[in-house]
Design a protein around this motif. Structure first.
Motif, PDB file in Angstrom:
ATOM      1  N   VAL A  82      -0.798   7.074  -2.398  1.00  0.00           N
ATOM      2  CA  VAL A  82      -0.366   8.243  -1.638  1.00  0.00           C
ATOM      3  C   VAL A  82      -1.137   8.183  -0.319  1.00  0.00           C
ATOM      4  O   VAL A  82      -2.276   8.631  -0.238  1.00  0.00           O
ATOM      5  CB  VAL A  82      -0.670   9.558  -2.398  1.00  0.00           C
ATOM      6  CG1 VAL A  82      -0.205  10.753  -1.595  1.00  0.00           C
ATOM      7  CG2 VAL A  82      -0.040   9.540  -3.770  1.00  0.00           C
ATOM      8  N   CYS A  83      -0.529   7.597   0.691  1.00  0.00           N
ATOM      9  CA  CYS A  83      -1.212   7.358   1.959  1.00  0.00           C
ATOM     10  C   CYS A  83      -1.534   8.682   2.649  1.00  0.00           C
ATOM     11  O   CYS A  83      -0.691   9.567   2.743  1.00  0.00           O
ATOM     12  CB  CYS A  83      -0.356   6.489   2.867  1.00  0.00           C
ATOM     13  SG  CYS A  83      -0.092   4.855   2.176  1.00  0.00           S
ATOM     14  N   GLY A  84      -2.778   8.818   3.099  1.00  0.00           N
ATOM     15  CA  GLY A  84      -3.215  10.022   3.776  1.00  0.00           C
ATOM     16  C   GLY A  84      -3.811  11.066   2.848  1.00  0.00           C
ATOM     17  O   GLY A  84      -4.202  12.134   3.296  1.00  0.00           O
ATOM     18  N   SER A  85      -3.908  10.777   1.546  1.00  0.00           N
ATOM     19  CA  SER A  85      -4.442  11.767   0.619  1.00  0.00           C
ATOM     20  C   SER A  85      -5.968  11.822   0.645  1.00  0.00           C
ATOM     21  O   SER A  85      -6.560  12.794   0.203  1.00  0.00           O
ATOM     22  CB  SER A  85      -3.956  11.493  -0.805  1.00  0.00           C
ATOM     23  OG  SER A  85      -4.419  10.231  -1.240  1.00  0.00           O
ATOM     24  N   ASN A  86      -6.623  10.795   1.166  1.00  0.00           N
ATOM     25  CA  ASN A  86      -8.080  10.796   1.251  1.00  0.00           C
ATOM     26  C   ASN A  86      -8.480  11.324   2.615  1.00  0.00           C
ATOM     27  O   ASN A  86      -8.275  10.684   3.631  1.00  0.00           O
ATOM     28  CB  ASN A  86      -8.637   9.386   1.040  1.00  0.00           C
ATOM     29  CG  ASN A  86     -10.143   9.368   1.132  1.00  0.00           C
ATOM     30  OD1 ASN A  86     -10.794  10.333   0.784  1.00  0.00           O
ATOM     31  ND2 ASN A  86     -10.684   8.278   1.613  1.00  0.00           N
ATOM     32  N   TYR A  87      -9.053  12.530   2.649  1.00  0.00           N
ATOM     33  CA  TYR A  87      -9.465  13.122   3.916  1.00  0.00           C
ATOM     34  C   TYR A  87     -10.958  12.967   4.146  1.00  0.00           C
ATOM     35  O   TYR A  87     -11.481  13.433   5.154  1.00  0.00           O
ATOM     36  CB  TYR A  87      -9.056  14.609   3.979  1.00  0.00           C
ATOM     37  CG  TYR A  87      -9.578  15.427   2.843  1.00  0.00           C
ATOM     38  CD1 TYR A  87     -10.812  16.039   2.914  1.00  0.00           C
ATOM     39  CD2 TYR A  87      -8.831  15.577   1.684  1.00  0.00           C
ATOM     40  CE1 TYR A  87     -11.303  16.791   1.871  1.00  0.00           C
ATOM     41  CE2 TYR A  87      -9.303  16.327   0.636  1.00  0.00           C
ATOM     42  CZ  TYR A  87     -10.542  16.927   0.736  1.00  0.00           C
ATOM     43  OH  TYR A  87     -11.026  17.664  -0.298  1.00  0.00           O
TER      44      TYR A  87
ATOM     45  N   ASP B 254      -7.370   6.258  -0.932  1.00  0.00           N
ATOM     46  CA  ASP B 254      -6.247   7.133  -1.249  1.00  0.00           C
ATOM     47  C   ASP B 254      -5.984   7.137  -2.761  1.00  0.00           C
ATOM     48  O   ASP B 254      -6.364   6.216  -3.482  1.00  0.00           O
ATOM     49  CB  ASP B 254      -4.988   6.672  -0.514  1.00  0.00           C
ATOM     50  CG  ASP B 254      -5.094   6.880   0.979  1.00  0.00           C
ATOM     51  OD1 ASP B 254      -5.782   7.826   1.392  1.00  0.00           O
ATOM     52  OD2 ASP B 254      -4.493   6.100   1.740  1.00  0.00           O
ATOM     53  N   VAL B 255      -5.271   8.174  -3.223  1.00  0.00           N
ATOM     54  CA  VAL B 255      -4.948   8.322  -4.641  1.00  0.00           C
ATOM     55  C   VAL B 255      -3.898   7.287  -5.027  1.00  0.00           C
ATOM     56  O   VAL B 255      -2.897   7.105  -4.333  1.00  0.00           O
ATOM     57  CB  VAL B 255      -4.414   9.750  -4.917  1.00  0.00           C
ATOM     58  CG1 VAL B 255      -3.986   9.904  -6.353  1.00  0.00           C
ATOM     59  CG2 VAL B 255      -5.454  10.783  -4.542  1.00  0.00           C
TER      60      VAL B 255
ATOM     61  N   ARG C 148       0.833  -1.203   0.000  1.00  0.00           N
ATOM     62  CA  ARG C 148       0.000   0.000   0.000  1.00  0.00           C
ATOM     63  C   ARG C 148       0.874   1.262   0.000  1.00  0.00           C
ATOM     64  O   ARG C 148       0.540   2.245  -0.656  1.00  0.00           O
ATOM     65  CB  ARG C 148      -0.911  -0.015   1.221  1.00  0.00           C
ATOM     66  CG  ARG C 148      -1.912   1.092   1.212  1.00  0.00           C
ATOM     67  CD  ARG C 148      -3.178   0.673   1.934  1.00  0.00           C
ATOM     68  NE  ARG C 148      -4.149   1.718   1.929  1.00  0.00           N
ATOM     69  CZ  ARG C 148      -4.981   1.990   0.929  1.00  0.00           C
ATOM     70  NH1 ARG C 148      -4.939   1.254  -0.149  1.00  0.00           N
ATOM     71  NH2 ARG C 148      -5.849   2.967   1.004  1.00  0.00           N
ATOM     72  N   LEU C 149       1.984   1.247   0.734  1.00  0.00           N
ATOM     73  CA  LEU C 149       2.883   2.402   0.779  1.00  0.00           C
ATOM     74  C   LEU C 149       3.527   2.672  -0.580  1.00  0.00           C
ATOM     75  O   LEU C 149       3.796   3.815  -0.926  1.00  0.00           O
ATOM     76  CB  LEU C 149       3.969   2.191   1.836  1.00  0.00           C
ATOM     77  CG  LEU C 149       3.515   2.281   3.282  1.00  0.00           C
ATOM     78  CD1 LEU C 149       4.611   1.804   4.209  1.00  0.00           C
ATOM     79  CD2 LEU C 149       3.119   3.703   3.624  1.00  0.00           C
ATOM     80  N   VAL C 150       3.761   1.621  -1.371  1.00  0.00           N
ATOM     81  CA  VAL C 150       4.412   1.773  -2.667  1.00  0.00           C
ATOM     82  C   VAL C 150       3.417   2.197  -3.746  1.00  0.00           C
ATOM     83  O   VAL C 150       3.771   2.935  -4.655  1.00  0.00           O
ATOM     84  CB  VAL C 150       5.110   0.449  -3.066  1.00  0.00           C
ATOM     85  CG1 VAL C 150       5.582   0.473  -4.500  1.00  0.00           C
ATOM     86  CG2 VAL C 150       6.267   0.182  -2.132  1.00  0.00           C
TER      87      VAL C 150
END
Length: 98
Positions: A32-37, A43-44, A27-29
């Motif tokens: 873009v973790c944290g882009s979905n607020y 996430d994107v 998922r990290l690769v």
């Protein structure tokens, strides 16, 4: 039945929210973790480099360019100069006694 909040001198004390840290390597690769607020959605997803514009790869990410190395005929130079002057004035106004 509502929960009672602890009261401090200035009102209710906010409890710290624990934000989970992403540990999944896949998922990290790929995202873009944290882009979905938002509460829903995901996430994107990261696209291949060829789908991004060429100017993106020429951005300066190493260091801030000093003012004396910038060209005085650019907007970036004058914005930096104005920002520095505002900071200086703010520092000087803190020193005033009244």
């Amino acid at each position: 039945a509502g929960k009672k909040k602890k009261l401090g001198k200035l009102g209710p004390i906010m409890e710290k929210k624990i934000i989970p840290v992403e540990t999944d390597a896949n998922r990290l690769v790929n995202y873009v973790c944290g882009s979905n607020y938002l509460k829903t959605g995901e996430d994107v997803k990261i696209k291949p480099d060829s789908e991004y514009p060429d100017w993106l790869w020429t951005l300066n990410t190493e260091r801030i360019i000093p003012l004396d190395e910038l060209d005085p005929n650019t907007k970036q130079y004058w914005r930096r100069l104005r920002k520095m002057a505002l900071r200086r004035n703010n520092q000087l106004s803190k020193l005033k006694k009244f």
